[in-house]
Write a protein that holds these residues in place. Structure first.
Motif, PDB file in Angstrom:
ATOM      1  N   PHE A   3       0.885  -1.153   0.000  1.00 24.64           N
ATOM      2  CA  PHE A   3       0.000   0.000   0.000  1.00 24.64           C
ATOM      3  C   PHE A   3       0.922   1.202   0.000  1.00 24.64           C
ATOM      4  O   PHE A   3       1.731   1.374   0.904  1.00 24.64           O
ATOM      5  CB  PHE A   3      -0.863  -0.011   1.257  1.00 24.64           C
ATOM      6  N   THR A 219      -7.255  -8.022  13.203  1.00 28.09           N
ATOM      7  CA  THR A 219      -8.596  -7.904  13.795  1.00 28.09           C
ATOM      8  C   THR A 219      -8.785  -8.785  15.020  1.00 28.09           C
ATOM      9  O   THR A 219      -9.895  -8.858  15.563  1.00 28.09           O
ATOM     10  CB  THR A 219      -9.668  -8.259  12.745  1.00 28.09           C
ATOM     11  N   HIS A 233      -1.563   3.260  15.045  1.00 26.59           N
ATOM     12  CA  HIS A 233      -2.047   3.028  13.684  1.00 26.59           C
ATOM     13  C   HIS A 233      -1.464   1.714  13.190  1.00 26.59           C
ATOM     14  O   HIS A 233      -0.260   1.467  13.343  1.00 26.59           O
ATOM     15  CB  HIS A 233      -1.616   4.163  12.754  1.00 26.59           C
ATOM     16  N   ASN A 234      -2.309   0.857  12.620  1.00 28.52           N
ATOM     17  CA  ASN A 234      -1.840  -0.405  12.067  1.00 28.52           C
ATOM     18  C   ASN A 234      -1.942  -0.362  10.543  1.00 28.52           C
ATOM     19  O   ASN A 234      -3.002  -0.632   9.975  1.00 28.52           O
ATOM     20  CB  ASN A 234      -2.657  -1.576  12.611  1.00 28.52           C
ATOM     21  N   PRO A 235      -0.841  -0.037   9.863  1.00 27.65           N
ATOM     22  CA  PRO A 235      -0.886   0.063   8.402  1.00 27.65           C
ATOM     23  C   PRO A 235      -0.993  -1.291   7.713  1.00 27.65           C
ATOM     24  O   PRO A 235      -1.157  -1.355   6.499  1.00 27.65           O
ATOM     25  CB  PRO A 235       0.440   0.745   8.054  1.00 27.65           C
ATOM     26  N   GLY A 237      -3.335  -3.609   8.318  1.00 24.33           N
ATOM     27  CA  GLY A 237      -4.697  -4.116   8.240  1.00 24.33           C
ATOM     28  C   GLY A 237      -5.219  -4.267   6.826  1.00 24.33           C
ATOM     29  O   GLY A 237      -5.865  -5.266   6.488  1.00 24.33           O
ATOM     30  N   SER A 238      -4.921  -3.313   5.979  1.00 24.50           N
ATOM     31  CA  SER A 238      -5.440  -3.332   4.614  1.00 24.50           C
ATOM     32  C   SER A 238      -4.701  -4.324   3.717  1.00 24.50           C
ATOM     33  O   SER A 238      -5.135  -4.579   2.591  1.00 24.50           O
ATOM     34  CB  SER A 238      -5.355  -1.936   3.997  1.00 24.50           C
ATOM     35  N   LEU A 239      -3.583  -4.882   4.193  1.00 17.34           N
ATOM     36  CA  LEU A 239      -2.787  -5.798   3.373  1.00 17.34           C
ATOM     37  C   LEU A 239      -3.255  -7.241   3.463  1.00 17.34           C
ATOM     38  O   LEU A 239      -2.877  -8.073   2.638  1.00 17.34           O
ATOM     39  CB  LEU A 239      -1.310  -5.725   3.792  1.00 17.34           C
ATOM     40  N   HIS A 240      -4.059  -7.549   4.458  1.00 17.62           N
ATOM     41  CA  HIS A 240      -4.500  -8.930   4.652  1.00 17.62           C
ATOM     42  C   HIS A 240      -5.808  -9.168   3.901  1.00 17.62           C
ATOM     43  O   HIS A 240      -6.812  -8.518   4.152  1.00 17.62           O
ATOM     44  CB  HIS A 240      -4.708  -9.215   6.143  1.00 17.62           C
ATOM     45  N   THR A 241      -5.779 -10.102   2.952  1.00 14.98           N
ATOM     46  CA  THR A 241      -6.972 -10.471   2.204  1.00 14.98           C
ATOM     47  C   THR A 241      -7.041 -11.992   2.126  1.00 14.98           C
ATOM     48  O   THR A 241      -6.153 -12.701   2.603  1.00 14.98           O
ATOM     49  CB  THR A 241      -6.937  -9.902   0.768  1.00 14.98           C
ATOM     50  N   GLN A 258       3.378  -8.031  11.711  1.00 12.34           N
ATOM     51  CA  GLN A 258       2.850  -6.676  11.569  1.00 12.34           C
ATOM     52  C   GLN A 258       3.809  -5.658  12.160  1.00 12.34           C
ATOM     53  O   GLN A 258       4.657  -5.984  12.992  1.00 12.34           O
ATOM     54  CB  GLN A 258       1.499  -6.551  12.285  1.00 12.34           C
TER      55      GLN A 258
END
Length: 327
Positions: A3, A219, A233-235, A237-241, A258
C-alpha cells in the motif's frame, strides 16, 4: 503486495523498517541447555552446515533487498524472530549480501525452551542505540506452570535525530488452539502497554514502532486492544486479504507479522519522519513456484522434509519519509 504513496522511484529521504520471522534459524551445534537436537547434523531435521549456509545466503539476500524499489538505502531497522543466538546473527551479517552493509544488532537470550529469540538489526549511519532491555512476558499455561516464552525486546534510539522506541515481539503461539491460548497474547499486549505508560511519564508523545510475529492478526482481540489503548495506527490491516498475507497454513492466509506505529508518524513537519508506505515483501523468489502450494512462502522444511527455502513467512515492512530541517 503493498500500500503506497510513492511515484515509483528510489528516494533518498525514505527509510525502510522491516520485520522477518526467519523460520528456525539454528546453528548446527547441539546446545545441551536448549531443545535444539532436531537442528543438528544427526538430528530429526539432518541440519547440516551446507543447509545452514544455504539458508543464511537466502535470508541475507532477502534482507538486503527490503524496500529497495523505493528507498536508496538498505533497511534502517530489521526486527528478527526465530533465531537461536548471537552466533547465527553474526553468521547472517557475514554473508556476502550483508557483509559490507555495516549492520549492528541488539539481542538478548530469552527463556524460550527451544532457545529461539528476537533481535533488532540497525544501520548505524541512520540509527544509534541509546538503551535496550529485554521485557519478560509472564504467562502461565492452563496447568498453572509458567510458559517459557520469548521476551519482548525493547530498544530506544535516535533515528536521524528523532527519538524512537522500538518493541520487537514474538508472542505465544496458537499451537494448543487459538481460543485457549488467546489470553497469553492479550497479556503480551498488556505488558507492552505497561511499558508505554512508564515511558510516557517522562516523554510527551513518544514515537513508537511495535513490530513482530504476534500470532494474531490485525482484527484479533490482542492487536485491537493494543492499537486502541495506545492510540496506534496499524498500516498492515489493509494488506491482509483472502489471497494475501505473510504466512499460509492449510491454504489460509494470515498476517501475524505486523508493524504498528504511533500516530506521531503522521506529523509531516520538518525534522520528523512520516508514514509513507507499508508492504509485504512477497517477491517471487520467496515463493513456491509449482504445484498445489504455488505462491505461498518457500519454506525451509515441511516436517522432516527439507525443501531448501527461505522461511515460512514473508517479511513485512513500512517506509518513513524524513522531512529535513531547512538551514
Amino acid at each position: 503486495m503493498a500500500f503506497t504513496f510513492f511515484p515509483g522511484k528510489r528516494q533518498e529521504d525514505v527509510c525502510t523498517i522491516a520485520f522477518y520471522n526467519l523460520e528456525n534459524l539454528f546453528d548446527t551445534r547441539n546446545d545441551p541447555r536448549k531443545l535444539d537436537d532436531d537442528f543438528t547434523p544427526k538430528g530429526f531435521k539432518k541440519w547440516t552446515p551446507k543447509r545452514y549456509r544455504n539458508k543464511l545466503r537466502k535470508l541475507s539476500r532477502t534482507i538486503s533487498r527490503l524496500g529497495g524499489k523505493t528507498s536508496s538505502h538498505p533497511p534502517v531497522l530489521v526486527g528478527l524472530a526465530e533465531l537461536e543466538n548471537k552466533k547465527v546473527i553474526h553468521d547472517l551479517l557475514g554473508m556476502p549480501a550483508l557483509r559490507k552493509k555495516g549492520y549492528r544488532f541488539v539481542h538478548y537470550d530469552s527463556p524460550d525452551e527451544r532457545g529461539i529469540d528476537t533481535a533488532l538489526l540497525y544501520h548505524p549511519a541512520h540509527f544509534s542505540v541509546t538503551s535496550s532491555k529485554r521485557i519478560p512476558l509472564y504467562v502461565d499455561n492452563t496447568d498453572g506452570k509458567r510458559d517459557a516464552t520469548r521476551d519482548i525486546l525493547y530498544v530506544r534510539g535516535d533515528l536521524h535525530g528523532e527519538d524512537l522506541h522500538v518493541f520487537v515481539n514474538h508472542w505465544p503461539s496458537r499451537r494448543d488452539g487459538e481460543t485457549i491460548t488467546a489470553y497469553k497474547r492479550l497479556e503480551a499486549a498488556n505488558t507492552i502497554l505497561k511499558e508505554m505508560k512508564k515511558i510516557e511519564k517522562d516523554i510527551r508523545s513518544p514515537n513508537y514502532i511495535i513490530m513482530g510475529d504476534f500470532n494474531d492478526g490485525p482484527t484479533d482481540k490482542s492487536i485491537m486492544h493494543l492499537v486502541a489503548e495506545a492510540d496506534l495506527h496499524n498500516p498492515m490491516g489493509s494488506l491482509h486479504t483472502a489471497n494475501s498475507g505473510s504466512a499460509n497454513y492449510r491454504n489460509r492466509w494470515s498476517l501475524f507479522d505486523q508493524i504498528l506505529l504511533s500516530k506521531t508518524f503522521f506529523n509531516h513537519s520538518a525534522g520528523h519522519h512520516s508514514f509513507a508506505h507499508a508492504g509485504i515483501f512477497d517477491d517471487h523468489l520467496l515463493k513456491e513456484w509449482h504445484g498445489r502450494y504455488r505462491g505461498i512462502p518457500f519454506r525451509t522444511y515441511v516436517g522432516k522434509k527439507y525443501l531448501g527455502g527461505h522461511s515460512d513467512h514473508f517479511p513485512v515492512y513500512v517506509q518513513l519519509r524524513y522531512s529535513k530541517k531547512v538551514g
